[in-house]
Design an enzyme around this catalytic site. Structure first.
Site, PDB file in Angstrom:
ATOM      1  N   LYS A   6       0.802  -0.923   0.224  1.00  0.00           N
ATOM      2  CA  LYS A   6      -0.432  -0.151  -0.077  1.00  0.00           C
ATOM      3  C   LYS A   6       0.709   1.506  -0.207  1.00  0.00           C
ATOM      4  CE  LYS A   6      -1.659   1.198   3.591  1.00  0.00           C
ATOM      5  NZ  LYS A   6      -1.243   2.898   4.336  1.00  0.00           N
ATOM      6  N   ASN A   7       2.185   0.728   0.803  1.00  0.00           N
ATOM      7  CA  ASN A   7       2.142   2.837   0.819  1.00  0.00           C
ATOM      8  C   ASN A   7       3.717   2.781  -0.274  1.00  0.00           C
ATOM      9  OD1 ASN A   7       0.917   3.173   2.721  1.00  0.00           O
ATOM     10  ND2 ASN A   7       3.178   2.485   4.582  1.00  0.00           N
TER      11      ASN A   7
ATOM     12  N   ARG B 224      -4.764  11.149   4.818  1.00  0.00           N
ATOM     13  CA  ARG B 224      -3.637  11.818   5.146  1.00  0.00           C
ATOM     14  C   ARG B 224      -2.648  11.524   3.849  1.00  0.00           C
ATOM     15  NH1 ARG B 224      -1.330  13.408   8.475  1.00  0.00           N
ATOM     16  NH2 ARG B 224       0.657  13.348   8.036  1.00  0.00           N
TER      17      ARG B 224
ATOM     18  N   CYS C  57      -4.373  12.374  13.556  1.00  0.00           N
ATOM     19  CA  CYS C  57      -4.720  11.365  12.505  1.00  0.00           C
ATOM     20  C   CYS C  57      -4.675  10.658  14.849  1.00  0.00           C
ATOM     21  CB  CYS C  57      -4.407   9.508  12.336  1.00  0.00           C
ATOM     22  SG  CYS C  57      -2.862   9.293  12.519  1.00  0.00           S
TER      23      CYS C  57
ATOM     24  N   ARG D 200       1.413  14.814  13.683  1.00  0.00           N
ATOM     25  CA  ARG D 200       1.985  14.349  12.113  1.00  0.00           C
ATOM     26  C   ARG D 200       1.661  15.615  10.720  1.00  0.00           C
ATOM     27  NH1 ARG D 200      -0.271   8.313  10.064  1.00  0.00           N
ATOM     28  NH2 ARG D 200       1.410   8.902   8.983  1.00  0.00           N
TER      29      ARG D 200
ATOM     30  N   ASP E 159       5.253   0.553  12.293  1.00  0.00           N
ATOM     31  CA  ASP E 159       3.696  -0.036  11.709  1.00  0.00           C
ATOM     32  C   ASP E 159       4.100  -1.587  11.876  1.00  0.00           C
ATOM     33  OD1 ASP E 159       4.141   1.125   8.351  1.00  0.00           O
ATOM     34  OD2 ASP E 159       3.270   1.829  10.570  1.00  0.00           O
TER      35      ASP E 159
ATOM     36  N   ILE F 116       9.084   6.564  16.813  1.00  0.00           N
ATOM     37  CA  ILE F 116       8.697   7.205  15.570  1.00  0.00           C
ATOM     38  C   ILE F 116       7.173   8.925  16.349  1.00  0.00           C
ATOM     39  CG2 ILE F 116       8.031   7.206  12.863  1.00  0.00           C
ATOM     40  CD1 ILE F 116      10.925   6.781  13.376  1.00  0.00           C
TER      41      ILE F 116
ATOM     42  N   ARG G 177      -8.495  -0.456   5.366  1.00  0.00           N
ATOM     43  CA  ARG G 177      -7.738   0.428   4.604  1.00  0.00           C
ATOM     44  C   ARG G 177      -6.000  -0.165   4.181  1.00  0.00           C
ATOM     45  NH1 ARG G 177      -6.811   6.413   7.450  1.00  0.00           N
ATOM     46  NH2 ARG G 177      -5.643   6.029   5.758  1.00  0.00           N
TER      47      ARG G 177
HETATM   48  C1  EPZ Z   1       4.347   6.872   6.102  1.00  0.00           C
HETATM   49  O1  EPZ Z   1       4.120   8.262   6.592  1.00  0.00           O
HETATM   50  C2  EPZ Z   1       3.866   5.478   6.292  1.00  0.00           C
HETATM   51  N1  EPZ Z   1       2.680   5.827   5.408  1.00  0.00           N
HETATM   52  C3  EPZ Z   1       3.127   5.214   7.801  1.00  0.00           C
HETATM   53  O2  EPZ Z   1       2.359   3.980   7.315  1.00  0.00           O
HETATM   54  C4  EPZ Z   1       4.201   4.765   8.305  1.00  0.00           C
HETATM   55  O3  EPZ Z   1       3.744   4.386   9.717  1.00  0.00           O
HETATM   56  C5  EPZ Z   1       5.291   6.405   8.748  1.00  0.00           C
HETATM   57  O4  EPZ Z   1       5.731   6.420   7.517  1.00  0.00           O
HETATM   58  C6  EPZ Z   1       6.665   5.767   9.653  1.00  0.00           C
HETATM   59  O5  EPZ Z   1       7.454   4.607   8.669  1.00  0.00           O
HETATM   60  C7  EPZ Z   1       2.404   5.678   3.951  1.00  0.00           C
HETATM   61  O6  EPZ Z   1       4.371   5.862   3.579  1.00  0.00           O
HETATM   62  C8  EPZ Z   1       1.396   6.485   3.117  1.00  0.00           C
HETATM   63  P1  EPZ Z   1       6.330  10.069   7.823  1.00  0.00           P
HETATM   64  P2  EPZ Z   1       4.231   9.115   6.733  1.00  0.00           P
HETATM   65  O7  EPZ Z   1       6.834  11.649   7.170  1.00  0.00           O
HETATM   66  O8  EPZ Z   1       5.191   9.594   6.039  1.00  0.00           O
HETATM   67  C9  EPZ Z   1       6.941  13.785  11.399  1.00  0.00           C
HETATM   68  C10 EPZ Z   1       0.751   2.743   8.471  1.00  0.00           C
HETATM   69  O9  EPZ Z   1      -0.108   1.526   9.244  1.00  0.00           O
HETATM   70  N2  EPZ Z   1       6.776  14.725  10.122  1.00  0.00           N
HETATM   71  O10 EPZ Z   1       8.091   9.497   8.397  1.00  0.00           O
HETATM   72  O11 EPZ Z   1       2.898  10.606   6.763  1.00  0.00           O
HETATM   73  C11 EPZ Z   1       5.601  13.428  11.760  1.00  0.00           C
HETATM   74  O12 EPZ Z   1       4.857  13.450  12.688  1.00  0.00           O
HETATM   75  C12 EPZ Z   1       1.185   3.952   8.141  1.00  0.00           C
HETATM   76  O13 EPZ Z   1       0.866   2.401   6.587  1.00  0.00           O
HETATM   77  C13 EPZ Z   1       7.050  15.812  10.728  1.00  0.00           C
HETATM   78  O14 EPZ Z   1       7.074  16.932  12.318  1.00  0.00           O
HETATM   79  O15 EPZ Z   1       5.975   9.330   7.985  1.00  0.00           O
HETATM   80  C14 EPZ Z   1       6.709  11.232  12.639  1.00  0.00           C
HETATM   81  O16 EPZ Z   1       6.260  11.766  14.473  1.00  0.00           O
HETATM   82  C15 EPZ Z   1       1.046   4.466   9.109  1.00  0.00           C
HETATM   83  N3  EPZ Z   1       7.189  16.669   9.536  1.00  0.00           N
HETATM   84  C16 EPZ Z   1       7.463  11.421  11.824  1.00  0.00           C
HETATM   85  O17 EPZ Z   1       8.176  12.724  11.381  1.00  0.00           O
HETATM   86  C17 EPZ Z   1       6.248  16.564   8.860  1.00  0.00           C
HETATM   87  O18 EPZ Z   1       6.683  17.091   7.986  1.00  0.00           O
HETATM   88  C18 EPZ Z   1       8.096   9.897  10.940  1.00  0.00           C
HETATM   89  O19 EPZ Z   1       6.609  10.520   9.822  1.00  0.00           O
HETATM   90  C19 EPZ Z   1       6.314  14.789   8.333  1.00  0.00           C
HETATM   91  C20 EPZ Z   1       6.459  13.695   9.732  1.00  0.00           C
END
Ligand code: EPZ
Length: 419
Positions: free
Chosen positions: A22-23, A92, A116, A121, A307, A329, A399
């Protein structure tokens, strides 16, 4: 609203086929906005988030057809470079259209995703990166408006304050059509980032270093169509390996990529499960003896994936001893713990750490899903709980997992979906 009804206590045996990731599918679908030619994506999982993204691309102006997991996209005519709130609030990852729209269409108006269950996020790092490439970004009324400068985005060096998966993907897609060279420093190294780079290069982009923390992108004039099969879903595969270790028995997970699962496999082996590679893309999990408490700390790839944290925590409720589960994370990713406690688990949450004492016998209960992976954790607990477990709100599961109930039933679990 669908529920799963599970009767626990049955060991599993047989093979579980893994779907596409999915990702990886989500950024790949967004990448189709970067060309006016046809993009064909294969092994796309039939899950809710993918349908949401396809709906978003259609509303932007793409023609989108899906047939048995193959999606054919073409953004040929008029383009509405917007992602409205009613779509973004359900997923998102819609923010992944930001980069491609600004890069190729000069502007984008995307609803801010909002938080969420697992955390705030924000997407500030996506926005800062686009500004580094010359975009002017304003935020008002819950929307982000990004406009490319005259002549388009300009290559630059972007250093991410913290590692962000979709932030890295968004900026890769923005940079492929920018003038000159872009370097992404402290980039995410996830396999899904690497898979996106493979697709972009098939489309004529020049991306190097994906999979490392430094990605270099040489902008090109235009991208053409491509045909690409996305990688298997390592989180789905890991979820089923944990389910096999939990329920006991002898399960293979096929169509996966073992090298994407090294952190989990190491921990499962330490915990007492027998994991072996029994063929191309086939991992086998068996467990005949007890489980040993084994600590994990979630980290960006190639560390232990966040995850899979919820699913692993459920497993540790059956392990002998005290396990320390540290989530680095997301700030609120233990929503599964109170539900597992209602089933009899002994878990104490202290900030970013869950302390699990085991083994504790679990008893079936009516439990509530809160987010995608927490729901998987409750299903895994239901596989060993005595009596009947009813997992409510399985739309969270749908989802990101294709027919999880059917896949588990095929290897002997007593699980059925009810509406
Ligand atoms: C991706 O989300 C995945 N989703 C998530 O999978 C996964 O948990 C996550 O990466 C971490 O591996 C998809 O790929 C669609 P991040 P993403 O940006 O990109 C902070 C699932 O279960 N951050 O790597 O949204 C954020 O709050 C989902 O399939 C900022 O502060 O995660 C988090 O604490 C859930 N500012 C950390 O970084 C930003 O602009 C990592 O988030 C972006 C992120």
């Amino acid at each position: 609203m669908d529920k799963f009804v599970i009767s626990g206590g049955k060991p599993l045996s047989g093979d579980i086929p893994v779907s596409g990731a999915k990702n990886s599918a989500l950024p790949a679908l967004a990448a189709s906005l970067l060309t006016s030619e046809t993009v064909v994506l294969r092994r796309i999982p039939r899950v809710k988030d993918i349908r949401t993204m396809m709906g978003l691309l259609s509303s932007i102006g793409a023609s989108v057809e899906e047939d048995a997991g193959t999606v054919t996209l073409r953004l040929g005519g008029a383009v509405t470079p917007e992602a409205p709130y009613e779509l973004v609030k359900t997923m998102r990852a819609s923010s992944l259209v930001l980069g491609p729209l600004v890069a190729r269409h000069g502007r984008a108006r995307v609803s801010m995703p909002g938080g969420c269950a697992i955390g705030a996020r924000p997407i500030n790092l996506h926005v800062q990166g686009l500004e580094h490439l010359g975009a002017v970004v304003t935020q008002s009324h819950g929307y982000i408006e990004a406009v490319a400068p005259e002549g388009g985005l300009r290559g630059s060096t972007v250093h991410f304050d913290r590692i962000t998966v979709t932030g890295t993907e968004d900026l890769m897609m923005a940079a492929v059509l920018a003038k000159g060279e872009t370097v992404l420093e402290n980039a995410a190294r996830e396999p899904e980032v690497q898979d996106l780079a493979v697709l972009l290069n098939k489309m004529g982009a020049r991306v190097e270093g994906a999979g490392t923390s430094r990605i270099r992108i040489e902008g090109v004039e235009a991208l053409h169509g491509a045909d690409h099969a996305i990688i298997p879903d390592r989180i789905e595969a890991g979820t089923f390996l944990i389910a096999g270790a939990m329920a006991g028995g002898d399960v293979t997970v096929s169509g996966c990529e073992p090298e994407h699962l090294t952190a989990l496999v190491a921990k499962l082996r330490q915990a007492g499960a027998e994991i072996s590679t029994v063929g191309e893309g086939v991992l086998r999990v068996r467990r005949s003896g007890g489980l040993r408490a084994t600590d994990i700390t979630t980290e960006e790839h190639p560390g232990f994936p966040t995850d899979l944290q919820a699913q692993y925590l459920a497993l540790m409720t059956q392990a002998e001893g005290i396990s320390f589960i540290t989530e680095t994370i997301f700030e609120n990713r233990f929503m599964h713990a109170p539900e597992l406690q209602r089933m009899g688990a002994s878990i104490r949450i202290e900030g970013r750490q869950a302390i699990v004492a085991g083994p504790r016998p679990l008893s079936g209960a009516q439990v509530m899903s809160s987010d995608l992976r927490a729901s998987a954790s409750l299903v895994i607990a239901g596989l060993v709980a005595s009596g009947e477990t009813i997992v409510d709100r399985v739309y969270h599961l749908d989802r990101g997992y294709e027919r999880m109930d059917e896949k588990l039933a095929r290897v002997g679990a007593t699980i059925r979906r009810t509406s």
